[in-house]
Design a protein around this motif. Structure first.
Motif, PDB file in Angstrom:
ATOM      1  N   MET A   1       0.861  -1.198   0.000  1.00  0.00           N
ATOM      2  CA  MET A   1       0.000   0.000   0.000  1.00  0.00           C
ATOM      3  C   MET A   1       0.898   1.248   0.000  1.00  0.00           C
ATOM      4  SD  MET A   1      -3.319  -1.027   0.591  1.00  0.00           S
ATOM      5  CE  MET A   1      -4.170   0.094   1.672  1.00  0.00           C
ATOM      6  N   ILE A   2       0.963   1.900  -1.144  1.00  0.00           N
ATOM      7  CA  ILE A   2       1.941   2.981  -1.318  1.00  0.00           C
ATOM      8  C   ILE A   2       1.257   4.220  -1.874  1.00  0.00           C
ATOM      9  CG2 ILE A   2       4.071   3.640  -2.539  1.00  0.00           C
ATOM     10  CD1 ILE A   2       3.990   0.348  -3.130  1.00  0.00           C
ATOM     11  N   THR A   3       1.646   5.363  -1.325  1.00  0.00           N
ATOM     12  CA  THR A   3       1.259   6.626  -1.963  1.00  0.00           C
ATOM     13  C   THR A   3       2.471   7.136  -2.729  1.00  0.00           C
ATOM     14  OG1 THR A   3      -0.490   7.232  -0.443  1.00  0.00           O
ATOM     15  CG2 THR A   3       0.713   9.053  -1.476  1.00  0.00           C
ATOM     16  N   PHE A   4       2.271   7.482  -3.982  1.00  0.00           N
ATOM     17  CA  PHE A   4       3.385   7.926  -4.826  1.00  0.00           C
ATOM     18  C   PHE A   4       3.067   9.330  -5.351  1.00  0.00           C
ATOM     19  CE2 PHE A   4       6.672   8.211  -7.806  1.00  0.00           C
ATOM     20  CZ  PHE A   4       7.573   7.182  -7.556  1.00  0.00           C
ATOM     21  N   ILE A   5       3.961  10.263  -5.047  1.00  0.00           N
ATOM     22  CA  ILE A   5       3.738  11.657  -5.470  1.00  0.00           C
ATOM     23  C   ILE A   5       4.869  12.089  -6.408  1.00  0.00           C
ATOM     24  CG2 ILE A   5       3.599  14.054  -4.647  1.00  0.00           C
ATOM     25  CD1 ILE A   5       2.242  13.034  -2.122  1.00  0.00           C
ATOM     26  N   GLY A   6       4.488  12.571  -7.577  1.00  0.00           N
ATOM     27  CA  GLY A   6       5.481  13.005  -8.566  1.00  0.00           C
ATOM     28  C   GLY A   6       5.497  12.042  -9.731  1.00  0.00           C
ATOM     29  N   LEU A   7       4.928  12.475 -10.851  1.00  0.00           N
ATOM     30  CA  LEU A   7       4.786  11.566 -11.989  1.00  0.00           C
ATOM     31  C   LEU A   7       5.469  12.121 -13.238  1.00  0.00           C
ATOM     32  CD1 LEU A   7       1.069  10.528 -11.330  1.00  0.00           C
ATOM     33  CD2 LEU A   7       3.134   9.187 -10.843  1.00  0.00           C
ATOM     34  N   GLY A   8       6.729  12.538 -13.048  1.00  0.00           N
ATOM     35  CA  GLY A   8       7.563  12.818 -14.218  1.00  0.00           C
ATOM     36  C   GLY A   8       7.937  11.471 -14.828  1.00  0.00           C
ATOM     37  N   PRO A   9       8.877  11.456 -15.778  1.00  0.00           N
ATOM     38  CA  PRO A   9       9.267  10.182 -16.399  1.00  0.00           C
ATOM     39  C   PRO A   9       9.696   9.133 -15.368  1.00  0.00           C
ATOM     40  CG  PRO A   9      10.276  12.046 -17.539  1.00  0.00           C
ATOM     41  CD  PRO A   9       9.551  12.615 -16.366  1.00  0.00           C
ATOM     42  N   MET A  10      10.444   9.564 -14.342  1.00  0.00           N
ATOM     43  CA  MET A  10      10.914   8.602 -13.324  1.00  0.00           C
ATOM     44  C   MET A  10       9.756   8.080 -12.489  1.00  0.00           C
ATOM     45  SD  MET A  10      14.125   8.110 -13.674  1.00  0.00           S
ATOM     46  CE  MET A  10      14.835   7.499 -12.159  1.00  0.00           C
ATOM     47  N   GLY A  11       8.920   8.985 -12.006  1.00  0.00           N
ATOM     48  CA  GLY A  11       7.788   8.580 -11.171  1.00  0.00           C
ATOM     49  C   GLY A  11       6.865   7.627 -11.914  1.00  0.00           C
ATOM     50  N   GLN A  12       6.586   7.948 -13.165  1.00  0.00           N
ATOM     51  CA  GLN A  12       5.694   7.084 -13.958  1.00  0.00           C
ATOM     52  C   GLN A  12       6.294   5.683 -14.102  1.00  0.00           C
ATOM     53  OE1 GLN A  12       3.925   8.542 -17.460  1.00  0.00           O
ATOM     54  NE2 GLN A  12       3.347  10.488 -16.562  1.00  0.00           N
ATOM     55  N   ALA A  13       7.599   5.631 -14.383  1.00  0.00           N
ATOM     56  CA  ALA A  13       8.256   4.320 -14.559  1.00  0.00           C
ATOM     57  C   ALA A  13       8.195   3.515 -13.244  1.00  0.00           C
ATOM     58  CB  ALA A  13       9.709   4.511 -14.990  1.00  0.00           C
ATOM     59  N   MET A  14       8.401   4.212 -12.122  1.00  0.00           N
ATOM     60  CA  MET A  14       8.388   3.507 -10.831  1.00  0.00           C
ATOM     61  C   MET A  14       6.983   3.029 -10.484  1.00  0.00           C
ATOM     62  SD  MET A  14      11.199   5.501  -8.512  1.00  0.00           S
ATOM     63  CE  MET A  14      11.482   7.123  -9.161  1.00  0.00           C
ATOM     64  N   VAL A  15       5.985   3.868 -10.739  1.00  0.00           N
ATOM     65  CA  VAL A  15       4.597   3.472 -10.437  1.00  0.00           C
ATOM     66  C   VAL A  15       4.207   2.272 -11.300  1.00  0.00           C
ATOM     67  CG1 VAL A  15       2.181   4.192 -10.647  1.00  0.00           C
ATOM     68  CG2 VAL A  15       3.855   5.715  -9.578  1.00  0.00           C
ATOM     69  N   ARG A  16       4.571   2.307 -12.567  1.00  0.00           N
ATOM     70  CA  ARG A  16       4.239   1.180 -13.460  1.00  0.00           C
ATOM     71  C   ARG A  16       4.859  -0.115 -12.921  1.00  0.00           C
ATOM     72  NH1 ARG A  16       4.974   4.716 -17.919  1.00  0.00           N
ATOM     73  NH2 ARG A  16       2.933   5.283 -18.740  1.00  0.00           N
ATOM     74  N   ALA A  17       6.118  -0.009 -12.481  1.00  0.00           N
ATOM     75  CA  ALA A  17       6.817  -1.206 -11.970  1.00  0.00           C
ATOM     76  C   ALA A  17       6.151  -1.715 -10.687  1.00  0.00           C
ATOM     77  CB  ALA A  17       8.286  -0.881 -11.719  1.00  0.00           C
TER      78      ALA A  17
END
Ligand code: NDP
Length: 278
Positions: A1-17
């Motif tokens: 259960m994670i909250t992820f803030i910041g969806l630049g190229p890096m954030g998007q790649a990490m969220v997808r993973a």
């Protein structure tokens, strides 16, 4: 259960993973449209994002962005893992800032570009409280190898910047070398195997130089500062003859000149360390 803030190229790649690995992820981004299509839960506000989970991962341009987003929000009891880049001083200040607000804070420096996130060669330097990191290691391992480097919150960014110092100067030196040959009509392509050979052999010098630096002893057999300094001077001359920018070769020559002036002419080249860190 994670909250992820910041969806630049890096954030998007990490969220997808993270999603691909079965984690439940809630996201928030200043520009809301960047959250669409990822498949994560989208929080309508920062407060909702923070309320959703105790583990909060940030991937932002810098640490100021963290204050812009979190200042005024309740972060008591949260574990904040900030994977944004900034100076070690800023990361230390942020750790204090978070502690004053009852949050536990881990800093990280991601060592691969976005297309290599979550691959075999991806790794992240972390510093701060080790017990907090280990609690969440199973989640963070998805992003890349977890390399804990110490309790000082500034260390992760210092390791990050140490690696990028090698990376950026190597890129500039490779381009300068290529320009020397191009000035004589040799294509960059023709130089590729030789440049690769030098990059491959460079690592052989590291352990010996590290021992010299740690003991501050610089035996001069082999490559002395005087000999290497003459080479540095020849590179300045060759660059002048080729009409190239002299900033890089002059910077290197200046280190050799100053080492010789300090009496290190007969020492090994790692004695340049005494000029760099007097
Ligand atoms: P970007 O700068 O492209 O995006 C960062 C995110 O920060 C975006 O979501 C952006 O929001 C947000 N942001 C920036 N300023 C603010 C602000 N004042 N308030 C709210 N949100 C803000 O970075 P990357 O995704 O490329 O990288 C993230 C971090 O990872 C950086 O620190 C970078 O140095 C580091 N890094 C990057 C690598 C790369 O190859 N890109 C490799 C390794 C590390 P919005 O979408 O609204 O603009």
């Amino acid at each position: 259960m994670i909250t992820f803030i910041g969806l630049g190229p890096m954030g998007q790649a990490m969220v997808r993973a993270l999603l691909k690995n079965g984690h439940d992820v809630t996201v928030w981004n200043r520009t809301a449209s960047r959250a669409e299509g990822l498949g994560a839960k989208i929080a309508p506000s920062v407060a909702d994002a923070l309320a959703a989970n105790d583990l909060v991962i940030l991937s932002l341009t810098d640490y100021q962005a963290m204050y812009d987003i979190l200042d005024g929000q309740t972060i008591t009891g949260k574990v904040i893992v900030n994977l944004s880049s900034d100076t070690p001083g800023k990361t230390r200040e942020a750790a204090t800032w978070a502690a004053e607000r009852g949050a536990r804070f881990v800093t990280g420096g991601v060592m691969v570009p976005e297309h290599l996130v979550a691959t075999d060669i991806s790794y992240v330097f972390y510093s701060g409280p080790e017990d907090v990191l280990r609690e969440h290691e199973n989640v963070l391992r998805v992003i890349g190898r977890v390399d804990y480097v110490g309790a000082d919150p500034g260390l992760a960014q210092l390791y990050y910047q140490a690696q990028l110092t090698i990376f950026l100067t190597s890129l500039s030196s490779y381009l300068h070398a290529t320009a020397l040959l191009k000035a004589a009509g040799v294509s960059a392509e023709k130089f590729v195997p030789y440049a690769k050979e030098t990059f491959d052999t460079m690592s052989m010098y590291v352990p010996g130089a590290a021992e010299n630096v740690d003991t501050r002893t610089y035996p001069g057999e082999g490559a002395s500062v005087t000999m290497m300094g003459a080479t540095a001077d020849h590179i300045v001359g060759a660059s002048k003859e080729s009409g190239l920018d002299l900033a890089l070769p002059n910077a290197v020559k200046s280190q050799y000149d100053r080492a010789i002036a300090q009496g290190h002419g007969k020492s090994g080249w790692p004695s340049l360390y005494e000029v760099i860190a007097p």
